[in-house]
Design a protein around this motif. Sequence first.
Motif, short mmCIF file in Angstrom:
data_model
loop_
_atom_site.label_atom_id
_atom_site.label_comp_id
_atom_site.label_asym_id
_atom_site.label_seq_id
_atom_site.Cartn_x
_atom_site.Cartn_y
_atom_site.Cartn_z
N ALA A 235 0.82 -0.94 -0.01
CA ALA A 235 0.06 0.58 0.13
C ALA A 235 1.25 1.18 0.21
O ALA A 235 1.92 1.62 1.00
N TRP A 236 0.31 1.94 -0.92
CA TRP A 236 1.45 3.27 -0.50
C TRP A 236 0.41 4.70 -1.85
O TRP A 236 -0.55 4.46 -1.91
N ASP A 237 0.71 5.85 -0.61
CA ASP A 237 0.53 7.31 -1.11
C ASP A 237 1.31 8.01 -1.99
O ASP A 237 1.93 8.64 -0.74
N GLU A 238 1.77 8.28 -2.90
CA GLU A 238 3.11 9.41 -3.20
C GLU A 238 2.26 10.78 -3.06
O GLU A 238 3.16 11.76 -4.03
N LEU A 242 0.52 17.03 3.13
CA LEU A 242 0.59 16.66 4.63
C LEU A 242 -0.38 15.46 4.70
O LEU A 242 -1.44 15.12 5.35
N GLY A 243 0.32 14.83 5.79
CA GLY A 243 -0.26 13.31 6.38
C GLY A 243 -0.18 12.63 5.27
O GLY A 243 -1.18 10.97 6.04
N THR A 244 -0.04 11.99 4.02
CA THR A 244 0.07 11.30 3.04
C THR A 244 1.14 10.24 3.22
O THR A 244 2.08 10.26 4.26
N THR A 245 1.33 9.00 2.73
CA THR A 245 2.49 7.57 2.98
C THR A 245 3.28 8.15 2.99
O THR A 245 4.43 8.45 3.66
N ILE A 246 4.22 9.22 1.48
CA ILE A 246 5.23 9.27 1.24
C ILE A 246 5.72 10.51 2.42
O ILE A 246 6.48 11.05 2.93
N THR A 247 4.65 11.55 2.25
CA THR A 247 5.20 12.64 3.55
C THR A 247 5.50 12.27 4.90
O THR A 247 6.71 12.30 5.57
N ALA A 248 4.79 11.41 5.31
CA ALA A 248 4.64 10.46 6.64
C ALA A 248 6.21 9.54 6.81
O ALA A 248 7.16 9.62 8.02
N MET A 249 6.64 9.46 6.11
CA MET A 249 7.87 8.14 5.50
C MET A 249 9.13 9.32 6.09
O MET A 249 10.06 9.26 6.29
N ALA A 261 7.85 -1.65 5.53
CA ALA A 261 7.88 -2.66 5.17
C ALA A 261 6.62 -2.99 5.83
O ALA A 261 6.00 -4.35 6.06
N SER A 262 5.76 -2.30 7.31
CA SER A 262 4.72 -2.08 7.62
C SER A 262 3.55 -2.58 6.69
O SER A 262 2.04 -2.85 7.50
N GLN A 263 3.02 -1.67 5.78
CA GLN A 263 2.71 -1.78 5.33
C GLN A 263 1.82 -2.71 4.59
O GLN A 263 2.40 -3.64 3.78
N PRO A 264 0.72 -2.71 4.31
CA PRO A 264 0.13 -4.45 4.00
C PRO A 264 0.27 -4.58 2.29
O PRO A 264 -0.32 -3.29 1.63
N LEU A 265 0.10 -5.60 1.92
CA LEU A 265 -0.29 -6.15 0.36
C LEU A 265 -1.77 -5.86 0.58
O LEU A 265 -2.68 -6.26 1.20
N PRO A 268 -1.21 -8.56 -5.76
CA PRO A 268 -0.67 -9.60 -5.65
C PRO A 268 0.79 -8.61 -6.27
O PRO A 268 0.67 -8.46 -6.31
N VAL A 269 1.80 -9.70 -5.11
CA VAL A 269 3.03 -8.82 -6.12
C VAL A 269 2.85 -9.50 -6.87
O VAL A 269 3.65 -10.51 -7.79
N GLY A 270 4.09 -8.30 -7.20
CA GLY A 270 4.52 -8.46 -9.33
C GLY A 270 3.23 -8.21 -9.77
O GLY A 270 3.12 -7.97 -11.37
N SER A 271 2.05 -8.09 -9.83
CA SER A 271 0.81 -7.62 -10.49
C SER A 271 0.59 -6.51 -10.94
O SER A 271 0.43 -5.87 -12.12
N THR A 272 1.16 -5.26 -9.98
CA THR A 272 0.64 -4.28 -10.20
C THR A 272 1.76 -2.93 -9.84
O THR A 272 2.90 -3.58 -8.76
N GLN A 273 2.38 -1.96 -10.91
CA GLN A 273 3.37 -1.08 -11.06
C GLN A 273 2.75 -0.36 -10.37
O GLN A 273 1.26 0.53 -11.40
N GLN A 274 2.70 0.57 -9.27
CA GLN A 274 2.67 1.96 -8.96
C GLN A 274 3.87 2.06 -8.46
O GLN A 274 4.33 1.60 -7.58
N TYR A 275 3.57 3.69 -8.58
CA TYR A 275 5.32 4.40 -8.13
C TYR A 275 5.54 4.54 -6.52
O TYR A 275 4.20 5.35 -6.25
#
Length: 445
Positions: A235-238, A242-249, A261-265, A268-275
């Motif tokens: 899971a990711w939000d680029e 304020l407060g999105t996954t990228i800025t929180a990181m 690494a703590s983010q959930p799937l 499926p691994v390898g099925s989707t390209q997401q920046y």
Amino acid sequence: MRGKRRIWVRVVVGLLVVVVVAATAGYWYLRPLLRTGTGYAAHNACALDVIAHRPMTEDLPPNPLVPYLRIGQDGGGYRASVLGVLAAQQAWAVDDFGCTLAPGRPSFGAATPITTAANPLAGPATPRLTPALEAALAGAFGDDLDQDARERLGTRGVVVVRDGRIVAERYAPGFTADTPQLGWSMAKSVTSLLTGVLVGERKLALSDDRLRPEWSDDRARITVEDLLRMRSGLAWDETYDLGTTITAMLYDQPDMASFVASQPLVHPVGSTQQYSSGSTNLLCSVLRDRTGQGADLPRAALLASLGVSSAVWEADATGTPVCSSYLWATPRDWATIGEFARADGVWNGRRLLPEGWMRQTTTVVTPPSAEDPNYAAGWWTNRTASGSVIDQRLPRDAYWASGHDGQRLYVVPSEKLVVVRLGFSPAADDIRTEQLVADVIKVLG
């Protein structure tokens, strides 16, 4: 009468308690969002002052929180807060490693020295521009625009390299060939090069999985190549807000890789390209584990070999390089990195990358679902997996590194060309970089 007064006192006190409790609860609810803002401001202030030697209140994004930020030096660090009190964050300067957000000053050990001896682009005299090249760079700097539009365009530096030689460069007022500039996500492309060096040294392989000891579910199937190609499924939000996954990181996590690494799937691994900047920082934690090196890893494994002496790659509080975002270098040194890629990793007669690494990492392998049809393995390309061309103005074999707020590094092997454009362009609709490359190719013939 006295009894009524007591009742009103109780009512007023009760209301004050409710207001205080509500305000406190509201603050703690908003605190993670506010900390991403103060974290950005503290880190930005430190890096501008220590690395770029520029005013530490510049380059703040257009955000409603900015007028309420209070930024300054405090206790040897750089502090930012809301109204001087709330959600305070501190950044610390670490010799040779830039700035890091942390409660106290971190220590990352000795840094590998970098000299310019290995860098053929270091120190040459500024070339005298031909009228045609001068016109091409004038377009990139917006000489045809009024002052407001030129400021929105925000170009700060352009360097053009043809066949290993600087043929054109120009800088905005206040910037020179010696001013380090932040590449933001261009660091992801350099991480691809760094990964290639370590693959060549047999420190890891693209097919390696089980990358984190805490992954006991399907996340254990994520490979090094999945992280390079942004297809982990985490899971990711680029969105830079304020407060999105990228800025929180970036601005509220001392251990960025563990946060990712703590983010959930969610796919499926390898099925989707997401920046995902998270994928790149997770990858760098793997590189760190495989080499036993920390913040010094990029300098020791790659940057010193290229002689990019201005390069500063910042780390998080654990000493893991922030490979998604935090590489600073002068425009000429960014061009040197581009030349290294154009040479397929052969530098001063020595092969540092596995043969064919650049062809492999600039070839798109599209999974069933793709957010970015021209994203390969750390590089953007001018061709999709089906072979269609993204921008007709550019040669088919062009590829590039791309960073937040208008950073670009283009490599065009067929033209023996590298073009770097750096700036600050959060409000620009078109930073004119593709046209710049096309104009340069036309001029050089």
